[in-house]
Design a protein around this motif. Structure first.
Motif, PDB file in Angstrom:
ATOM      1  N   GLY A 398       0.732  -1.053  -0.026  1.00 35.73           N
ATOM      2  CA  GLY A 398      -0.033  -0.042   0.018  1.00 35.73           C
ATOM      3  C   GLY A 398       0.771   1.253  -0.057  1.00 35.73           C
ATOM      4  N   VAL A 399       0.057   2.398  -0.075  1.00 25.52           N
ATOM      5  CA  VAL A 399       0.867   3.636  -0.059  1.00 25.52           C
ATOM      6  C   VAL A 399       0.585   4.279   1.242  1.00 25.52           C
ATOM      7  CG1 VAL A 399       1.222   5.896  -1.158  1.00 25.52           C
ATOM      8  CG2 VAL A 399       0.906   3.859  -2.622  1.00 25.52           C
ATOM      9  N   LEU A 400       1.743   4.654   1.922  1.00 25.42           N
ATOM     10  CA  LEU A 400       1.927   5.369   3.304  1.00 25.42           C
ATOM     11  C   LEU A 400       2.270   6.835   3.147  1.00 25.42           C
ATOM     12  CD1 LEU A 400       1.413   5.095   6.202  1.00 25.42           C
ATOM     13  CD2 LEU A 400       3.768   4.631   6.370  1.00 25.42           C
ATOM     14  N   ARG A 401       1.010   7.542   2.918  1.00 23.52           N
ATOM     15  CA  ARG A 401       1.519   9.103   2.867  1.00 23.52           C
ATOM     16  C   ARG A 401       2.140   9.820   4.213  1.00 23.52           C
ATOM     17  NH1 ARG A 401      -2.573  13.702   0.409  1.00 23.52           N
ATOM     18  NH2 ARG A 401      -1.253  15.608   0.783  1.00 23.52           N
ATOM     19  N   LEU A 402       3.109  10.391   3.941  1.00 26.66           N
ATOM     20  CA  LEU A 402       3.720  10.801   5.171  1.00 26.66           C
ATOM     21  C   LEU A 402       3.086  12.344   5.638  1.00 26.66           C
ATOM     22  CD1 LEU A 402       7.355  10.416   3.804  1.00 26.66           C
ATOM     23  CD2 LEU A 402       6.307   9.032   5.461  1.00 26.66           C
ATOM     24  N   PRO A 403       3.547  12.460   6.747  1.00 28.08           N
ATOM     25  CA  PRO A 403       3.119  13.841   7.389  1.00 28.08           C
ATOM     26  C   PRO A 403       3.609  15.190   6.738  1.00 28.08           C
ATOM     27  CG  PRO A 403       3.551  12.399   9.336  1.00 28.08           C
ATOM     28  CD  PRO A 403       4.378  11.598   7.832  1.00 28.08           C
ATOM     29  N   SER A 404       2.754  16.134   6.698  1.00 24.24           N
ATOM     30  CA  SER A 404       3.048  17.498   6.201  1.00 24.24           C
ATOM     31  C   SER A 404       4.487  17.883   6.743  1.00 24.24           C
ATOM     32  CB  SER A 404       2.077  18.347   6.505  1.00 24.24           C
ATOM     33  OG  SER A 404       2.655  19.763   5.981  1.00 24.24           O
ATOM     34  N   GLY A 405       5.424  18.243   5.823  1.00 19.20           N
ATOM     35  CA  GLY A 405       6.658  18.616   6.143  1.00 19.20           C
ATOM     36  C   GLY A 405       7.840  17.690   6.063  1.00 19.20           C
TER      37      GLY A 405
END
Length: 469
Positions: A398-405
Protein backbone atom coordinates in the motif's frame (compact mmCIF):
# COMPACT_ATOMS: atom_id res chain seq x y z
CA UNK A 1 16.84 -44.30 19.40
CA UNK A 2 14.12 -41.95 18.24
CA UNK A 3 11.65 -40.85 20.88
CA UNK A 4 8.35 -39.02 21.07
CA UNK A 5 8.99 -35.82 22.97
CA UNK A 6 6.20 -34.65 25.25
CA UNK A 7 5.38 -31.00 25.33
CA UNK A 8 6.57 -30.44 28.86
CA UNK A 9 9.84 -32.34 28.32
CA UNK A 10 10.69 -30.37 25.20
CA UNK A 11 9.77 -27.04 26.78
CA UNK A 12 12.15 -27.79 29.65
CA UNK A 13 14.91 -29.00 27.34
CA UNK A 14 14.91 -25.89 25.17
CA UNK A 15 17.17 -23.05 26.21
CA UNK A 16 15.43 -19.96 24.88
CA UNK A 17 17.97 -17.16 24.39
CA UNK A 18 16.87 -13.88 25.98
CA UNK A 19 16.47 -10.56 24.26
CA UNK A 20 14.88 -11.78 21.03
CA UNK A 21 11.38 -12.14 19.62
CA UNK A 22 9.70 -15.45 20.59
CA UNK A 23 9.94 -16.81 17.05
CA UNK A 24 13.68 -16.15 16.88
CA UNK A 25 14.15 -17.60 20.38
CA UNK A 26 12.36 -20.83 19.54
CA UNK A 27 14.02 -21.19 16.17
CA UNK A 28 17.50 -20.77 17.66
CA UNK A 29 16.74 -23.11 20.56
CA UNK A 30 15.40 -25.91 18.35
CA UNK A 31 18.27 -25.57 15.89
CA UNK A 32 20.82 -25.73 18.72
CA UNK A 33 19.04 -28.71 20.28
CA UNK A 34 19.42 -30.64 17.03
CA UNK A 35 23.05 -29.65 16.59
CA UNK A 36 23.95 -30.55 20.17
CA UNK A 37 22.19 -33.89 20.09
CA UNK A 38 19.42 -33.00 22.56
CA UNK A 39 17.05 -33.82 19.73
CA UNK A 40 18.15 -36.92 17.83
CA UNK A 41 17.48 -38.24 14.34
CA UNK A 42 13.81 -39.14 13.94
CA UNK A 43 12.63 -37.66 17.26
CA UNK A 44 8.98 -36.61 17.09
CA UNK A 45 8.13 -33.10 18.27
CA UNK A 46 4.88 -32.00 19.91
CA UNK A 47 2.15 -30.50 17.77
CA UNK A 48 2.34 -26.78 17.10
CA UNK A 49 -0.73 -26.18 19.23
CA UNK A 50 0.69 -28.06 22.22
CA UNK A 51 4.11 -26.41 22.09
CA UNK A 52 2.61 -22.95 21.63
CA UNK A 53 0.46 -23.43 24.74
CA UNK A 54 3.40 -24.72 26.78
CA UNK A 55 5.68 -21.82 25.81
CA UNK A 56 2.98 -19.15 25.93
CA UNK A 57 3.46 -18.01 22.33
CA UNK A 58 1.13 -17.74 19.35
CA UNK A 59 0.54 -20.97 17.48
CA UNK A 60 1.40 -19.18 14.24
CA UNK A 61 4.86 -18.48 15.66
CA UNK A 62 5.48 -22.21 16.22
CA UNK A 63 4.05 -23.06 12.79
CA UNK A 64 6.46 -20.59 11.18
CA UNK A 65 9.43 -21.97 13.16
CA UNK A 66 8.61 -25.57 12.17
CA UNK A 67 8.28 -24.49 8.52
CA UNK A 68 11.54 -22.53 8.60
CA UNK A 69 13.53 -25.37 10.17
CA UNK A 70 11.90 -27.76 7.73
CA UNK A 71 13.13 -25.62 4.85
CA UNK A 72 16.62 -25.61 6.38
CA UNK A 73 16.64 -29.40 6.62
CA UNK A 74 16.46 -29.75 10.42
CA UNK A 75 12.86 -30.98 10.59
CA UNK A 76 10.58 -32.97 8.33
CA UNK A 77 6.79 -33.04 8.36
CA UNK A 78 4.62 -35.68 6.75
CA UNK A 79 0.88 -35.27 6.12
CA UNK A 80 -1.08 -36.80 8.99
CA UNK A 81 2.07 -37.45 11.02
CA UNK A 82 4.14 -35.64 13.61
CA UNK A 83 6.98 -33.29 12.79
CA UNK A 84 10.28 -35.10 13.31
CA UNK A 85 13.98 -34.32 13.37
CA UNK A 86 15.34 -34.98 9.90
CA UNK A 87 17.70 -37.89 9.50
CA UNK A 88 19.86 -35.51 7.47
CA UNK A 89 20.05 -32.87 10.19
CA UNK A 90 23.26 -34.18 11.82
CA UNK A 91 25.37 -36.35 9.49
CA UNK A 92 27.42 -39.26 10.85
CA UNK A 93 30.36 -37.94 12.84
CA UNK A 94 28.29 -35.27 14.52
CA UNK A 95 29.19 -32.42 12.14
CA UNK A 96 26.30 -29.98 12.10
CA UNK A 97 24.90 -28.92 8.73
CA UNK A 98 26.18 -25.72 7.20
CA UNK A 99 23.99 -22.79 8.18
CA UNK A 100 21.78 -21.47 5.41
CA UNK A 101 22.95 -18.47 3.46
CA UNK A 102 22.23 -15.33 5.42
CA UNK A 103 19.28 -13.30 4.19
CA UNK A 104 19.84 -9.61 3.53
CA UNK A 105 19.75 -7.72 6.80
CA UNK A 106 16.71 -5.75 7.81
CA UNK A 107 12.96 -6.10 7.98
CA UNK A 108 11.64 -6.49 4.44
CA UNK A 109 8.99 -3.87 3.71
CA UNK A 110 9.65 -3.78 -0.03
CA UNK A 111 6.62 -3.98 -2.33
CA UNK A 112 6.17 -6.80 -4.79
CA UNK A 113 7.82 -9.63 -2.83
CA UNK A 114 5.56 -12.52 -1.80
CA UNK A 115 5.90 -14.46 1.47
CA UNK A 116 8.88 -16.60 0.54
CA UNK A 117 8.62 -18.56 3.81
CA UNK A 118 5.29 -19.98 2.70
CA UNK A 119 6.42 -21.26 -0.66
CA UNK A 120 4.48 -24.55 -1.17
CA UNK A 121 7.58 -26.72 -1.46
CA UNK A 122 5.73 -30.02 -0.97
CA UNK A 123 3.28 -29.18 -3.76
CA UNK A 124 6.10 -28.26 -6.11
CA UNK A 125 8.04 -31.43 -5.24
CA UNK A 126 4.94 -33.45 -6.08
CA UNK A 127 4.39 -31.50 -9.30
CA UNK A 128 7.98 -31.86 -10.50
CA UNK A 129 7.93 -35.59 -9.83
CA UNK A 130 4.67 -35.91 -11.74
CA UNK A 131 6.00 -33.84 -14.64
CA UNK A 132 9.29 -35.72 -14.87
CA UNK A 133 7.64 -39.15 -14.73
CA UNK A 134 4.97 -38.18 -17.26
CA UNK A 135 7.23 -36.48 -19.81
CA UNK A 136 8.05 -38.56 -22.86
CA UNK A 137 11.24 -38.29 -24.88
CA UNK A 138 9.43 -36.13 -27.45
CA UNK A 139 8.60 -33.62 -24.71
CA UNK A 140 12.24 -33.07 -23.81
CA UNK A 141 13.48 -31.79 -27.16
CA UNK A 142 13.80 -28.09 -28.01
CA UNK A 143 10.36 -26.58 -28.31
CA UNK A 144 8.71 -24.29 -30.83
CA UNK A 145 8.92 -21.08 -28.79
CA UNK A 146 5.30 -21.25 -27.68
CA UNK A 147 5.73 -23.58 -24.72
CA UNK A 148 4.53 -27.12 -24.08
CA UNK A 149 1.01 -27.64 -25.50
CA UNK A 150 -0.32 -29.30 -22.34
CA UNK A 151 0.92 -26.43 -20.19
CA UNK A 152 -0.53 -23.84 -22.56
CA UNK A 153 -3.87 -25.66 -22.46
CA UNK A 154 -3.89 -25.68 -18.64
CA UNK A 155 -2.94 -22.01 -18.42
CA UNK A 156 -5.49 -20.96 -21.04
CA UNK A 157 -8.20 -22.71 -19.04
CA UNK A 158 -7.00 -21.03 -15.86
CA UNK A 159 -7.10 -17.60 -17.50
CA UNK A 160 -10.63 -18.15 -18.79
CA UNK A 161 -11.84 -19.38 -15.41
CA UNK A 162 -10.04 -16.99 -13.04
CA UNK A 163 -9.33 -13.90 -15.14
CA UNK A 164 -12.31 -13.94 -17.54
CA UNK A 165 -9.83 -13.87 -20.40
CA UNK A 166 -10.82 -14.67 -23.96
CA UNK A 167 -8.07 -17.03 -25.10
CA UNK A 168 -7.12 -20.61 -25.89
CA UNK A 169 -3.94 -22.67 -26.03
CA UNK A 170 -3.17 -21.49 -29.56
CA UNK A 171 -2.94 -17.90 -28.33
CA UNK A 172 -0.81 -18.55 -25.22
CA UNK A 173 2.99 -18.21 -25.21
CA UNK A 174 4.97 -19.30 -22.16
CA UNK A 175 8.00 -17.38 -20.92
CA UNK A 176 10.18 -16.94 -17.84
CA UNK A 177 8.72 -13.93 -16.07
CA UNK A 178 7.04 -10.66 -16.99
CA UNK A 179 10.34 -9.04 -17.91
CA UNK A 180 11.12 -11.63 -20.58
CA UNK A 181 7.60 -11.57 -21.98
CA UNK A 182 7.62 -7.77 -22.13
CA UNK A 183 11.03 -7.78 -23.83
CA UNK A 184 9.72 -10.23 -26.46
CA UNK A 185 6.49 -8.36 -27.18
CA UNK A 186 7.91 -4.84 -27.57
CA UNK A 187 10.07 -5.61 -30.66
CA UNK A 188 7.09 -7.36 -32.24
CA UNK A 189 5.03 -4.19 -31.74
CA UNK A 190 7.89 -2.01 -32.96
CA UNK A 191 8.03 -4.10 -36.14
CA UNK A 192 4.39 -3.07 -36.69
CA UNK A 193 5.13 0.61 -36.37
CA UNK A 194 4.82 1.21 -32.64
CA UNK A 195 7.22 3.98 -31.64
CA UNK A 196 5.69 5.54 -28.53
CA UNK A 197 4.90 3.48 -25.43
CA UNK A 198 2.63 5.10 -22.86
CA UNK A 199 3.36 4.10 -19.26
CA UNK A 200 1.67 4.80 -15.96
CA UNK A 201 3.16 7.59 -13.83
CA UNK A 202 3.87 6.60 -11.12
CA UNK A 203 4.62 3.10 -12.37
CA UNK A 204 7.18 0.35 -12.76
CA UNK A 205 10.52 1.92 -13.77
CA UNK A 206 11.94 -1.53 -14.47
CA UNK A 207 10.42 -1.50 -17.96
CA UNK A 208 12.34 1.55 -19.17
CA UNK A 209 15.41 -0.35 -20.36
CA UNK A 210 13.35 -2.82 -22.40
CA UNK A 211 11.50 0.04 -24.08
CA UNK A 212 14.78 1.73 -24.96
CA UNK A 213 16.18 -1.54 -26.35
CA UNK A 214 13.13 -1.82 -28.62
CA UNK A 215 13.68 1.74 -29.86
CA UNK A 216 10.53 3.08 -28.22
CA UNK A 217 9.98 6.49 -26.71
CA UNK A 218 8.27 6.56 -23.31
CA UNK A 219 5.22 8.75 -22.75
CA UNK A 220 4.42 8.93 -19.00
CA UNK A 221 0.67 9.26 -18.38
CA UNK A 222 -0.57 10.40 -14.94
CA UNK A 223 -2.51 8.03 -12.70
CA UNK A 224 -5.34 9.38 -10.56
CA UNK A 225 -7.95 7.83 -8.28
CA UNK A 226 -9.56 6.06 -11.26
CA UNK A 227 -6.38 4.71 -12.84
CA UNK A 228 -4.42 5.84 -15.87
CA UNK A 229 -5.70 9.01 -17.61
CA UNK A 230 -6.95 7.35 -20.78
CA UNK A 231 -8.03 10.73 -22.18
CA UNK A 232 -4.35 11.66 -22.57
CA UNK A 233 -3.29 8.72 -24.76
CA UNK A 234 -4.15 10.42 -28.06
CA UNK A 235 -2.41 13.63 -27.04
CA UNK A 236 0.72 11.63 -26.15
CA UNK A 237 0.75 10.05 -29.60
CA UNK A 238 0.89 6.60 -28.03
CA UNK A 239 1.02 3.49 -30.20
CA UNK A 240 0.99 1.10 -27.21
CA UNK A 241 0.30 1.40 -23.50
CA UNK A 242 1.44 -0.63 -20.49
CA UNK A 243 -1.18 -0.81 -17.72
CA UNK A 244 -1.76 -2.55 -14.38
CA UNK A 245 -5.57 -2.25 -14.28
CA UNK A 246 -6.43 -4.78 -11.55
CA UNK A 247 -4.19 -3.15 -8.90
CA UNK A 248 -2.14 -0.26 -10.21
CA UNK A 249 1.52 -0.49 -9.35
CA UNK A 250 2.30 1.20 -7.02
CA UNK A 251 -0.76 3.28 -6.04
CA UNK A 252 -3.09 0.28 -5.74
CA UNK A 253 -6.04 1.96 -7.47
CA UNK A 254 -8.29 -0.16 -9.69
CA UNK A 255 -8.91 1.04 -13.24
CA UNK A 256 -12.52 2.20 -13.27
CA UNK A 257 -15.13 0.65 -15.53
CA UNK A 258 -15.42 3.81 -17.63
CA UNK A 259 -11.63 4.02 -18.05
CA UNK A 260 -11.54 0.37 -19.14
CA UNK A 261 -14.06 1.13 -21.85
CA UNK A 262 -12.13 4.23 -22.90
CA UNK A 263 -8.89 2.25 -23.01
CA UNK A 264 -10.37 -0.40 -25.30
CA UNK A 265 -12.02 2.24 -27.47
CA UNK A 266 -8.67 4.03 -27.84
CA UNK A 267 -7.01 0.79 -29.00
CA UNK A 268 -9.76 0.10 -31.53
CA UNK A 269 -9.85 3.68 -32.85
CA UNK A 270 -6.08 4.21 -33.09
CA UNK A 271 -4.92 0.67 -33.85
CA UNK A 272 -2.93 0.84 -30.63
CA UNK A 273 -1.85 -2.06 -28.45
CA UNK A 274 -2.52 -2.65 -24.76
CA UNK A 275 -0.02 -4.59 -22.64
CA UNK A 276 -1.76 -5.71 -19.44
CA UNK A 277 0.55 -6.55 -16.54
CA UNK A 278 -1.60 -8.91 -14.44
CA UNK A 279 0.89 -9.13 -11.60
CA UNK A 280 -1.12 -9.73 -8.41
CA UNK A 281 -4.79 -9.74 -9.44
CA UNK A 282 -5.64 -13.01 -7.66
CA UNK A 283 -5.15 -11.39 -4.25
CA UNK A 284 -8.32 -9.31 -4.13
CA UNK A 285 -9.94 -8.93 -0.69
CA UNK A 286 -13.23 -7.06 -1.07
CA UNK A 287 -14.69 -9.11 -3.93
CA UNK A 288 -13.77 -11.66 -6.57
CA UNK A 289 -10.81 -10.61 -8.73
CA UNK A 290 -11.89 -8.22 -11.49
CA UNK A 291 -11.71 -9.72 -14.97
CA UNK A 292 -8.80 -8.86 -17.23
CA UNK A 293 -9.12 -6.07 -19.79
CA UNK A 294 -7.97 -8.67 -22.33
CA UNK A 295 -11.42 -10.23 -22.21
CA UNK A 296 -12.85 -7.03 -23.70
CA UNK A 297 -10.44 -6.81 -26.65
CA UNK A 298 -8.44 -10.02 -27.18
CA UNK A 299 -7.26 -8.83 -30.60
CA UNK A 300 -5.62 -5.67 -29.15
CA UNK A 301 -4.42 -6.76 -25.69
CA UNK A 302 -1.34 -8.73 -24.64
CA UNK A 303 -2.06 -10.15 -21.17
CA UNK A 304 1.08 -11.08 -19.20
CA UNK A 305 0.96 -12.98 -15.91
CA UNK A 306 3.36 -15.06 -13.86
CA UNK A 307 3.82 -17.23 -10.79
CA UNK A 308 6.17 -14.69 -9.20
CA UNK A 309 3.59 -13.19 -6.85
CA UNK A 310 1.40 -16.25 -6.25
CA UNK A 311 4.36 -18.56 -5.54
CA UNK A 312 7.79 -16.88 -5.60
CA UNK A 313 9.98 -14.80 -7.91
CA UNK A 314 12.34 -17.77 -8.14
CA UNK A 315 9.64 -19.70 -10.01
CA UNK A 316 10.37 -18.59 -13.54
CA UNK A 317 7.05 -19.56 -15.11
CA UNK A 318 4.99 -16.90 -16.87
CA UNK A 319 2.52 -16.67 -19.72
CA UNK A 320 1.18 -14.31 -22.33
CA UNK A 321 -2.26 -14.37 -23.92
CA UNK A 322 -1.45 -12.83 -27.30
CA UNK A 323 -3.46 -11.67 -30.33
CA UNK A 324 -3.06 -14.10 -33.21
CA UNK A 325 -1.31 -11.48 -35.33
CA UNK A 326 1.67 -11.51 -32.93
CA UNK A 327 1.99 -15.23 -32.14
CA UNK A 328 4.49 -16.32 -34.79
CA UNK A 329 6.66 -13.24 -34.34
CA UNK A 330 6.88 -13.58 -30.55
CA UNK A 331 7.51 -17.34 -30.76
CA UNK A 332 10.37 -16.78 -33.22
CA UNK A 333 11.92 -14.18 -30.93
CA UNK A 334 11.64 -16.61 -28.02
CA UNK A 335 13.52 -19.28 -29.98
CA UNK A 336 16.21 -16.75 -30.87
CA UNK A 337 16.49 -15.65 -27.24
CA UNK A 338 16.85 -19.01 -25.45
CA UNK A 339 15.71 -21.87 -27.71
CA UNK A 340 12.43 -22.18 -25.82
CA UNK A 341 11.54 -22.58 -22.17
CA UNK A 342 12.06 -25.20 -19.46
CA UNK A 343 9.50 -27.88 -20.28
CA UNK A 344 9.55 -29.66 -16.91
CA UNK A 345 8.88 -26.37 -15.12
CA UNK A 346 5.94 -25.68 -17.41
CA UNK A 347 4.48 -29.16 -16.93
CA UNK A 348 4.94 -28.94 -13.17
CA UNK A 349 3.00 -25.68 -13.02
CA UNK A 350 0.31 -27.18 -15.22
CA UNK A 351 0.03 -30.08 -12.75
CA UNK A 352 -0.49 -27.59 -9.91
CA UNK A 353 -3.27 -25.89 -11.87
CA UNK A 354 -5.02 -29.10 -12.85
CA UNK A 355 -4.81 -30.69 -9.40
CA UNK A 356 -6.26 -27.67 -7.59
CA UNK A 357 -3.08 -27.18 -5.58
CA UNK A 358 -2.46 -23.75 -7.11
CA UNK A 359 -5.96 -22.54 -6.24
CA UNK A 360 -5.61 -23.91 -2.71
CA UNK A 361 -2.32 -22.08 -2.22
CA UNK A 362 -3.80 -18.82 -3.54
CA UNK A 363 -6.77 -19.14 -1.16
CA UNK A 364 -4.41 -19.76 1.75
CA UNK A 365 -2.19 -16.81 0.91
CA UNK A 366 -5.15 -14.53 0.31
CA UNK A 367 -6.14 -15.21 3.93
CA UNK A 368 -2.56 -14.72 5.14
CA UNK A 369 -2.14 -11.38 3.39
CA UNK A 370 -5.59 -10.18 4.39
CA UNK A 371 -4.85 -10.90 8.05
CA UNK A 372 -1.41 -9.30 7.82
CA UNK A 373 -2.93 -6.25 6.18
CA UNK A 374 -5.18 -5.91 9.23
CA UNK A 375 -2.16 -6.20 11.55
CA UNK A 376 -0.38 -3.44 9.62
CA UNK A 377 -3.39 -1.15 9.80
CA UNK A 378 -3.87 -1.79 13.53
CA UNK A 379 -0.22 -1.07 14.20
CA UNK A 380 -0.28 2.13 12.18
CA UNK A 381 -3.34 3.24 14.14
CA UNK A 382 -1.43 2.62 17.37
CA UNK A 383 1.39 4.84 16.15
CA UNK A 384 -0.79 7.65 14.85
CA UNK A 385 -4.36 7.70 13.56
CA UNK A 386 -3.13 10.23 10.99
CA UNK A 387 -0.99 7.66 9.18
CA UNK A 388 -3.14 6.01 6.53
CA UNK A 389 -2.34 3.25 4.08
CA UNK A 390 -4.18 3.33 0.75
CA UNK A 391 -4.44 1.02 -2.24
CA UNK A 392 -5.24 -2.07 -0.18
CA UNK A 393 -8.10 -3.67 -2.11
CA UNK A 394 -5.66 -6.24 -3.48
CA UNK A 395 -2.06 -7.42 -3.35
CA UNK A 396 0.36 -7.01 -0.46
CA UNK A 397 1.50 -3.42 -0.58
CA UNK A 398 0.00 0.00 0.00
CA UNK A 399 0.99 3.66 -0.15
CA UNK A 400 1.70 5.38 3.17
CA UNK A 401 1.40 9.14 2.88
CA UNK A 402 3.88 10.98 5.09
CA UNK A 403 2.91 13.86 7.40
CA UNK A 404 3.14 17.41 6.14
CA UNK A 405 6.66 18.77 6.11
CA UNK A 406 8.38 15.38 6.12
CA UNK A 407 10.97 14.77 3.39
CA UNK A 408 10.45 11.41 1.69
CA UNK A 409 14.11 10.86 0.84
CA UNK A 410 15.09 11.62 4.44
CA UNK A 411 12.68 9.01 5.79
CA UNK A 412 13.90 6.39 3.30
CA UNK A 413 17.52 7.04 4.30
CA UNK A 414 16.73 6.98 8.02
CA UNK A 415 14.67 3.79 7.60
CA UNK A 416 17.63 2.12 5.88
CA UNK A 417 19.83 3.10 8.83
CA UNK A 418 17.20 1.52 11.10
CA UNK A 419 17.48 -1.80 9.17
CA UNK A 420 14.22 -1.34 7.31
CA UNK A 421 14.14 -2.22 3.62
CA UNK A 422 11.59 0.15 2.10
CA UNK A 423 10.84 2.18 -1.03
CA UNK A 424 9.73 5.75 -1.51
CA UNK A 425 7.02 6.72 -4.00
CA UNK A 426 9.49 8.94 -5.86
CA UNK A 427 11.34 5.82 -7.05
CA UNK A 428 8.28 5.00 -9.18
CA UNK A 429 7.75 8.41 -10.76
CA UNK A 430 9.05 9.79 -14.05
CA UNK A 431 7.70 13.29 -14.68
CA UNK A 432 5.31 13.69 -11.74
CA UNK A 433 6.24 16.44 -9.30
CA UNK A 434 2.78 16.91 -7.82
CA UNK A 435 2.70 13.77 -5.68
CA UNK A 436 2.91 14.13 -1.90
CA UNK A 437 5.82 12.45 -0.06
CA UNK A 438 4.92 8.83 0.58
CA UNK A 439 6.30 5.33 1.08
CA UNK A 440 5.33 2.23 -0.87
CA UNK A 441 4.94 -0.20 2.00
CA UNK A 442 5.06 -3.94 1.33
CA UNK A 443 3.95 -6.57 3.81
CA UNK A 444 4.33 -9.75 1.76
CA UNK A 445 7.74 -11.07 2.74
CA UNK A 446 7.56 -10.55 6.49
CA UNK A 447 5.69 -12.49 9.17
CA UNK A 448 3.02 -11.00 11.43
CA UNK A 449 5.27 -10.75 14.46
CA UNK A 450 8.11 -9.05 12.60
CA UNK A 451 5.83 -6.65 10.74
CA UNK A 452 4.54 -5.17 14.02
CA UNK A 453 8.08 -4.44 15.19
CA UNK A 454 9.01 -3.08 11.76
CA UNK A 455 6.02 -0.72 11.63
CA UNK A 456 6.72 0.52 15.15
CA UNK A 457 10.33 1.17 14.17
CA UNK A 458 9.15 2.96 11.03
CA UNK A 459 6.83 5.04 13.19
CA UNK A 460 9.81 6.17 15.25
CA UNK A 461 11.67 7.14 12.06
CA UNK A 462 8.69 9.15 10.78
CA UNK A 463 8.17 10.83 14.16
CA UNK A 464 11.83 11.86 14.28
CA UNK A 465 11.53 13.35 10.79
CA UNK A 466 8.30 15.25 11.49
CA UNK A 467 8.86 18.99 12.17
CA UNK A 468 7.66 20.15 15.56
CA UNK A 469 4.95 22.77 15.44
Amino acid sequence: MAQNWTTSDLALALALPPGRRPGEQLQTALRDAVRQGVLDDGDALPSTRELAAALGVARGTVVHVYEQLGAEGYLVARPGGRTRVSSRAVPPGGTPPSPPAAAPAGADLRPGISDLRRFPADDWAWAYARAARGAGSHDLDYGDGLGHPAAREAIAGHLRRIRAASTDADHVVLCQGFAQGFALVLPALAARGARVLAVEDPGDRGVDAAAAAAGMELAPIPVDAHGIRTDLLDRAGAHAVLVTPAHQSPTGVVLSASRRVELVEWAGRSGGWIIEDDYDSEFRYDRQPIGAVQGLAPDRVVLIGSASKTHAPGVRVAWMAIPGELIDDVAARRIAADRGGPVIDQLAFAALLQSGRHDRHVRTMRGVYSARRAVVLQTLDRISPGLTLTGLVAGFHGVLRLPSGVREEGVVAAATDASLRIAGLAAFTRHRRDLPPALVLGFGNIDDEAVVEAILRLGDVIAAATPRR
